[in-house]
Design an enzyme around this catalytic site. Sequence first.
Site, short mmCIF file in Angstrom:
data_model
loop_
_atom_site.label_atom_id
_atom_site.label_comp_id
_atom_site.label_asym_id
_atom_site.label_seq_id
_atom_site.Cartn_x
_atom_site.Cartn_y
_atom_site.Cartn_z
N ASN A 1 0.80 -1.23 0.00
CA ASN A 1 0.00 0.00 0.00
C ASN A 1 0.84 1.28 0.00
O ASN A 1 0.39 2.30 -0.51
CB ASN A 1 -1.00 0.01 1.17
N PRO B 1 -1.84 -12.41 10.19
CA PRO B 1 -1.40 -13.81 10.02
C PRO B 1 0.04 -13.92 9.54
O PRO B 1 0.80 -14.76 10.04
CB PRO B 1 -2.38 -14.37 8.98
N GLU C 1 4.44 -4.17 12.11
CA GLU C 1 3.39 -3.16 11.93
C GLU C 1 2.28 -3.85 11.15
O GLU C 1 2.39 -4.06 9.95
CB GLU C 1 3.96 -1.95 11.18
N CYS D 1 -3.60 0.57 6.81
CA CYS D 1 -3.74 -0.27 8.01
C CYS D 1 -4.34 0.48 9.19
O CYS D 1 -5.03 -0.11 10.01
CB CYS D 1 -2.38 -0.85 8.39
N GLU E 1 7.63 2.55 14.52
CA GLU E 1 8.35 3.19 13.42
C GLU E 1 8.23 4.69 13.61
O GLU E 1 7.27 5.19 14.18
CB GLU E 1 7.77 2.75 12.07
#
Length: 513
Positions: A176, A254, A273, A307, A487
């Site tokens: 992304n 996962p 992350e 996310c 981060e």
Amino acid sequence: FTVINSEPQTAPLAAAVRCVSSGSVDITVPLNFWAGKRRTSLEKRNRENVYEPATGRVLCHLEPCGAVEVDQAVESAKSAFSHWSKMSGMERARIMIETAHIIESRREEIAEIEVVNNGKSITEARLDVDSARLCIEYYAGLASTMAGQHVQLPGGSFAYTRREPLGVCVGIGAWNYPFQIAAWKSAPALACGNSMVFKPSPVTPATAVLLAELYAKAGAPEGLFNVVQGGQETGSLLCHHPDVAKVSFTGSVPTGKKIMEMASKGVKPVTLELGGKSPLLIFQDSEVENAVRGALMANFLSQGQVCSNGTRVFVQRDILPEFLEEVVKRTQAIEIGDPLLEHTRMGALVSRAHLEKVLSFVDQAKKEGATVLCGGEPFVPSDPKLRGGYYMTPCVLGDCTDEMTCVKEEIFGPVMSVLSFETEEEVLQRANDTTMGLAAGVFTSDVRRAHRVVAHLKAGSCFINNYNITPVEVPFGGFKMSGIGRENGQVTIEYYSQLKTVFVEMGDVDSLF
């Protein structure tokens, strides 16, 4: 920079002269990079097609790296580490600042390739390139500040600590934010004196290699930042490699669990992350216009493929009708289409399979009783060359309840689920009722409520009267199953370095023997 075939452009000037257009680019050069130059895979494997989301056409072919290539890339990184780790922070900073300057001068080129490979709008891609540059600049500034502590001990003896690099770090990116994530992972690693082998997502392999070339052009030692392409097998080879000291991963929960398990075999630290199903709380005393803007930013950036998105929008009942009317009107006005056009605000989703997955979530929501207030359908642009692209209309779902699939599972697409609430206590309980905790937001005019609510939200990145703002100066990361480590910000130095304690005896040894 990268060898592409593109048609000559006659479009008028915008922010810059458009060098490429959707459907005109073919990437024909190798996308792996180690020991200072682009590399082809040595072993012949099945090449994988990489698609241009805006058109659905094949953009390039991915050559996955196997054990031989991974070994070479790691060896290259080891060699660079021995030199880079001995340089002073100021020396490292100069190279990083030069890299940032080159990124700034080539902003438009990088952004265009990012759009072609990812599908997001050129407007957003430019901001992603800016974030990458700012991150490198920020950590260049921190490179010379890495210092230890002096502790005075009895009898004139003392101890001190040294903050030292880890070694070869592995970065594994998501599709992304391909270029931005490569910078967010490499900048703190390099500032601390580490080297890095980076594996982009196989869906978006095109721009990480550009960053590798720019570091090299800025004067970085050969092998400081390397790029290996591939999927699960390549990632596994990197995680298990005995010469890798740390793994930093951005992606799904996962896969993050698998990364953690593989790294544990070598007791390697990880930064993870991962995903989120973040709540956005809008109280009745909010400035509704501002709250609507925040909800749109929380759901529709990068076609909803973010996310940290606040996809569970809790609106206090008294203002729900007003909020829904305005948010639906604004959502329907979002311009969808060619991501390389200046006026486009929503481009294509990243792949055909992902588009179908997101649309299936909308179908499931309808079956479970949600109301589609707008969008949630495939979109076919009028331009013939875009008709094979992966587009959909941004969707707002009303009448949602906490038990619905669309409210419980991460959709990772342009789908906003709106829920109503009555009281602060109630909405806090519902907001925290999730296994994830990446982000959360609150809109209110009551400053005491804002801080009180944020104190109770179980999420790593919280926003008051805004959403999805990620300045590189502040840490970003999640609680619970949304990840480990951070981060950005000063604290990330701790995740890319290790502490050595040194005891200095100034007298004689006081022995018991």
